[in-house]
Design a protein around this motif. Structure first.
Motif, PDB file in Angstrom:
ATOM      1  N   ASN A   1     -50.363  -8.231 -10.867  1.00 39.56           N
ATOM      2  CA  ASN A   1     -50.237  -9.479 -10.101  1.00 39.56           C
ATOM      3  C   ASN A   1     -49.048  -9.521  -9.152  1.00 39.56           C
ATOM      4  OD1 ASN A   1     -52.538 -11.099 -10.876  1.00 39.56           O
ATOM      5  ND2 ASN A   1     -51.634 -11.095 -12.925  1.00 39.56           N
ATOM      6  N   LYS A   2     -48.734  -8.352  -8.602  1.00 37.19           N
ATOM      7  CA  LYS A   2     -47.630  -8.314  -7.636  1.00 37.19           C
ATOM      8  C   LYS A   2     -48.091  -7.591  -6.382  1.00 37.19           C
ATOM      9  CE  LYS A   2     -43.944  -7.987 -11.048  1.00 37.19           C
ATOM     10  NZ  LYS A   2     -43.392  -6.938 -11.888  1.00 37.19           N
ATOM     11  N   CYS A   3     -47.456  -7.942  -5.274  1.00 34.67           N
ATOM     12  CA  CYS A   3     -47.705  -7.214  -4.040  1.00 34.67           C
ATOM     13  C   CYS A   3     -47.339  -5.752  -4.289  1.00 34.67           C
ATOM     14  CB  CYS A   3     -46.853  -7.788  -2.917  1.00 34.67           C
ATOM     15  SG  CYS A   3     -46.898  -6.807  -1.410  1.00 34.67           S
ATOM     16  N   GLU A   4     -48.246  -4.853  -3.963  1.00 38.21           N
ATOM     17  CA  GLU A   4     -47.991  -3.447  -4.277  1.00 38.21           C
ATOM     18  C   GLU A   4     -46.958  -2.815  -3.344  1.00 38.21           C
ATOM     19  OE1 GLU A   4     -51.355  -1.178  -6.382  1.00 38.21           O
ATOM     20  OE2 GLU A   4     -52.409  -2.405  -4.920  1.00 38.21           O
ATOM     21  N   LEU A   5     -46.567  -3.553  -2.325  1.00 36.71           N
ATOM     22  CA  LEU A   5     -45.547  -3.027  -1.425  1.00 36.71           C
ATOM     23  C   LEU A   5     -44.181  -3.645  -1.675  1.00 36.71           C
ATOM     24  CD1 LEU A   5     -47.663  -2.859   1.843  1.00 36.71           C
ATOM     25  CD2 LEU A   5     -47.042  -0.982   0.337  1.00 36.71           C
ATOM     26  N   CYS A   6     -44.134  -4.975  -1.749  1.00 34.89           N
ATOM     27  CA  CYS A   6     -42.816  -5.606  -1.851  1.00 34.89           C
ATOM     28  C   CYS A   6     -42.577  -6.327  -3.174  1.00 34.89           C
ATOM     29  CB  CYS A   6     -42.582  -6.558  -0.675  1.00 34.89           C
ATOM     30  SG  CYS A   6     -43.471  -8.113  -0.821  1.00 34.89           S
ATOM     31  N   GLY A   7     -43.612  -6.421  -4.006  1.00 36.68           N
ATOM     32  CA  GLY A   7     -43.410  -7.021  -5.319  1.00 36.68           C
ATOM     33  C   GLY A   7     -43.519  -8.535  -5.349  1.00 36.68           C
TER      34      GLY A   7
ATOM     35  N   CYS B   1     -38.412  -2.455   1.091  1.00 36.19           N
ATOM     36  CA  CYS B   1     -39.123  -2.413  -0.193  1.00 36.19           C
ATOM     37  C   CYS B   1     -39.887  -1.109  -0.369  1.00 36.19           C
ATOM     38  CB  CYS B   1     -40.102  -3.588  -0.282  1.00 36.19           C
ATOM     39  SG  CYS B   1     -41.379  -3.592   1.002  1.00 36.19           S
ATOM     40  N   LEU B   2     -40.150  -0.419   0.738  1.00 35.43           N
ATOM     41  CA  LEU B   2     -40.882   0.847   0.644  1.00 35.43           C
ATOM     42  C   LEU B   2     -40.067   1.921  -0.073  1.00 35.43           C
ATOM     43  CD1 LEU B   2     -42.463   0.984   4.211  1.00 35.43           C
ATOM     44  CD2 LEU B   2     -43.634   0.481   2.069  1.00 35.43           C
ATOM     45  N   ASN B   3     -38.758   1.749  -0.082  1.00 36.24           N
ATOM     46  CA  ASN B   3     -37.922   2.695  -0.823  1.00 36.24           C
ATOM     47  C   ASN B   3     -38.387   2.810  -2.266  1.00 36.24           C
ATOM     48  OD1 ASN B   3     -35.844   3.906   0.806  1.00 36.24           O
ATOM     49  ND2 ASN B   3     -35.086   1.824   1.150  1.00 36.24           N
ATOM     50  N   GLU B   4     -38.974   1.744  -2.767  1.00 38.77           N
ATOM     51  CA  GLU B   4     -39.492   1.778  -4.126  1.00 38.77           C
ATOM     52  C   GLU B   4     -40.998   2.032  -4.139  1.00 38.77           C
ATOM     53  OE1 GLU B   4     -38.767  -1.331  -7.369  1.00 38.77           O
ATOM     54  OE2 GLU B   4     -36.900  -1.244  -6.204  1.00 38.77           O
ATOM     55  N   SER B   5     -41.729   1.220  -3.345  1.00 40.09           N
ATOM     56  CA  SER B   5     -43.182   1.261  -3.477  1.00 40.09           C
ATOM     57  C   SER B   5     -43.804   2.542  -2.943  1.00 40.09           C
ATOM     58  CB  SER B   5     -43.801   0.050  -2.800  1.00 40.09           C
ATOM     59  OG  SER B   5     -43.280  -0.144  -1.516  1.00 40.09           O
ATOM     60  N   ALA B   6     -43.096   3.245  -2.062  1.00 39.21           N
ATOM     61  CA  ALA B   6     -43.652   4.499  -1.546  1.00 39.21           C
ATOM     62  C   ALA B   6     -43.848   5.519  -2.664  1.00 39.21           C
ATOM     63  CB  ALA B   6     -42.746   5.078  -0.463  1.00 39.21           C
ATOM     64  N   TRP B   7     -43.162   5.329  -3.773  1.00 43.02           N
ATOM     65  CA  TRP B   7     -43.267   6.263  -4.902  1.00 43.02           C
ATOM     66  C   TRP B   7     -44.372   5.862  -5.867  1.00 43.02           C
ATOM     67  CZ3 TRP B   7     -40.746  10.541  -3.968  1.00 43.02           C
ATOM     68  CH2 TRP B   7     -39.678  10.488  -3.088  1.00 43.02           C
ATOM     69  N   SER B   8     -45.178   4.907  -5.479  1.00 41.72           N
ATOM     70  CA  SER B   8     -46.304   4.509  -6.319  1.00 41.72           C
ATOM     71  C   SER B   8     -47.190   5.708  -6.612  1.00 41.72           C
ATOM     72  CB  SER B   8     -47.115   3.441  -5.584  1.00 41.72           C
ATOM     73  OG  SER B   8     -48.394   3.309  -6.151  1.00 41.72           O
ATOM     74  N   THR B   9     -47.879   5.659  -7.732  1.00 43.82           N
ATOM     75  CA  THR B   9     -48.796   6.752  -8.054  1.00 43.82           C
ATOM     76  C   THR B   9     -50.175   6.503  -7.462  1.00 43.82           C
ATOM     77  OG1 THR B   9     -49.247   5.650 -10.141  1.00 43.82           O
ATOM     78  CG2 THR B   9     -47.632   7.426 -10.189  1.00 43.82           C
ATOM     79  N   GLU B  10     -50.385   5.326  -6.865  1.00 39.11           N
ATOM     80  CA  GLU B  10     -51.679   5.006  -6.260  1.00 39.11           C
ATOM     81  C   GLU B  10     -51.768   5.585  -4.854  1.00 39.11           C
ATOM     82  OE1 GLU B  10     -54.473   3.783  -7.175  1.00 39.11           O
ATOM     83  OE2 GLU B  10     -53.698   3.512  -9.198  1.00 39.11           O
ATOM     84  N   PRO B  11     -52.720   6.485  -4.604  1.00 38.85           N
ATOM     85  CA  PRO B  11     -52.850   7.050  -3.259  1.00 38.85           C
ATOM     86  C   PRO B  11     -52.955   5.997  -2.162  1.00 38.85           C
ATOM     87  CG  PRO B  11     -54.224   8.264  -4.788  1.00 38.85           C
ATOM     88  CD  PRO B  11     -53.660   7.093  -5.550  1.00 38.85           C
ATOM     89  N   ALA B  12     -53.683   4.900  -2.410  1.00 36.31           N
ATOM     90  CA  ALA B  12     -53.836   3.876  -1.368  1.00 36.31           C
ATOM     91  C   ALA B  12     -52.488   3.258  -0.994  1.00 36.31           C
ATOM     92  CB  ALA B  12     -54.802   2.791  -1.829  1.00 36.31           C
ATOM     93  N   VAL B  13     -51.607   3.115  -1.978  1.00 37.91           N
ATOM     94  CA  VAL B  13     -50.276   2.575  -1.708  1.00 37.91           C
ATOM     95  C   VAL B  13     -49.436   3.637  -0.984  1.00 37.91           C
ATOM     96  CG1 VAL B  13     -48.187   1.587  -2.737  1.00 37.91           C
ATOM     97  CG2 VAL B  13     -50.412   1.102  -3.746  1.00 37.91           C
ATOM     98  N   GLN B  14     -49.559   4.875  -1.413  1.00 36.21           N
ATOM     99  CA  GLN B  14     -48.831   5.963  -0.753  1.00 36.21           C
ATOM    100  C   GLN B  14     -49.217   6.060   0.728  1.00 36.21           C
ATOM    101  OE1 GLN B  14     -49.803   9.533  -2.912  1.00 36.21           O
ATOM    102  NE2 GLN B  14     -48.724   8.912  -4.764  1.00 36.21           N
ATOM    103  N   VAL B  15     -50.517   5.969   0.969  1.00 27.84           N
ATOM    104  CA  VAL B  15     -51.014   6.069   2.343  1.00 27.84           C
ATOM    105  C   VAL B  15     -50.459   4.931   3.200  1.00 27.84           C
ATOM    106  CG1 VAL B  15     -53.115   5.778   3.745  1.00 27.84           C
ATOM    107  CG2 VAL B  15     -53.107   7.366   1.825  1.00 27.84           C
ATOM    108  N   THR B  16     -50.515   3.716   2.674  1.00 30.29           N
ATOM    109  CA  THR B  16     -50.015   2.565   3.412  1.00 30.29           C
ATOM    110  C   THR B  16     -48.522   2.691   3.672  1.00 30.29           C
ATOM    111  OG1 THR B  16     -51.650   1.246   2.231  1.00 30.29           O
ATOM    112  CG2 THR B  16     -49.965   0.049   3.446  1.00 30.29           C
ATOM    113  N   ALA B  17     -47.774   3.103   2.655  1.00 21.42           N
ATOM    114  CA  ALA B  17     -46.331   3.254   2.816  1.00 21.42           C
ATOM    115  C   ALA B  17     -46.020   4.327   3.853  1.00 21.42           C
ATOM    116  CB  ALA B  17     -45.698   3.622   1.475  1.00 21.42           C
ATOM    117  N   TRP B  18     -46.758   5.416   3.801  1.00 24.68           N
ATOM    118  CA  TRP B  18     -46.536   6.526   4.731  1.00 24.68           C
ATOM    119  C   TRP B  18     -46.779   6.079   6.175  1.00 24.68           C
ATOM    120  CZ3 TRP B  18     -49.033   9.530   8.357  1.00 24.68           C
ATOM    121  CH2 TRP B  18     -48.504  10.804   8.602  1.00 24.68           C
TER     122      TRP B  18
END
Ligand SMILES: [Zn+2]
Length: 144
Positions: free
Chosen positions: A13-19, A64-81
């Motif tokens: 229940n959090k934004c996968e990018l900024c929390g 916030c990407l300093n944290e979320s870019a390390w997500s294990t979800e490819p969709a989050v990685q792609v968006t952060a990238w």
């Protein structure tokens, strides 16, 4: 609706990018998005407005990407990238891009949206460059 529920449980229940926890919605990660959770992320309205271009990129927000870019979800990685590439004027964003590791498939996905556009511009520049070279090469030989 089940997509959003899937994402909500994945993202806690959090934004996968900024929390952030308010105004969350599912956003498809293109270019070939289906309605699966694998190709979607849960983001807040602040993030989605800036991603969609309806709001200007706020550099500080995207730290916030300093944290979320390390997500294990490819969709989050792609968006952060992709976002980090847009922010590559910032030293921290470039540093982060350098240290991020996307596996081959994920990197291809991250680049795929831009590749179509770039191929078009590249091919027209390339033709021009080739023509220039030919002119340079031809002109001395034609004099002799
Ligand atoms: Zn957010």
């Amino acid at each position: 609706m089940s997509l959003e529920n899937d994402l909500r449980s994945r993202a806690d229940n959090k934004c996968e990018l900024c929390g952030a926890t308010e105004d969350l919605a599912a956003v498809a990660v293109g270019p070939e998005s289906d309605d699966s959770a694998e190709k979607s992320i849960l983001v807040c309205s602040t993030c989605s407005a800036q991603m969609g271009g309806t709001a200007e990129l706020d550099v500080n927000h995207w730290r916030c990407l300093n944290e979320s870019a390390w997500s294990t979800e490819p969709a989050v990685q792609v968006t952060a990238w992709r976002l980090l590439n847009k922010l590559s004027g910032e030293a921290w964003a470039r540093d982060l891009l350098d240290t991020l590791y996307l596996d081959e498939e994920t990197l291809e996905w991250a680049q795929s949206g831009r590749r179509l556009q770039r191929m078009k511009t590249l091919s027209s520049t390339r033709t021009r460059t080739v023509q220039c070279f030919q002119l340079v090469i031809r002109s001395p030989s034609s004099k002799t």
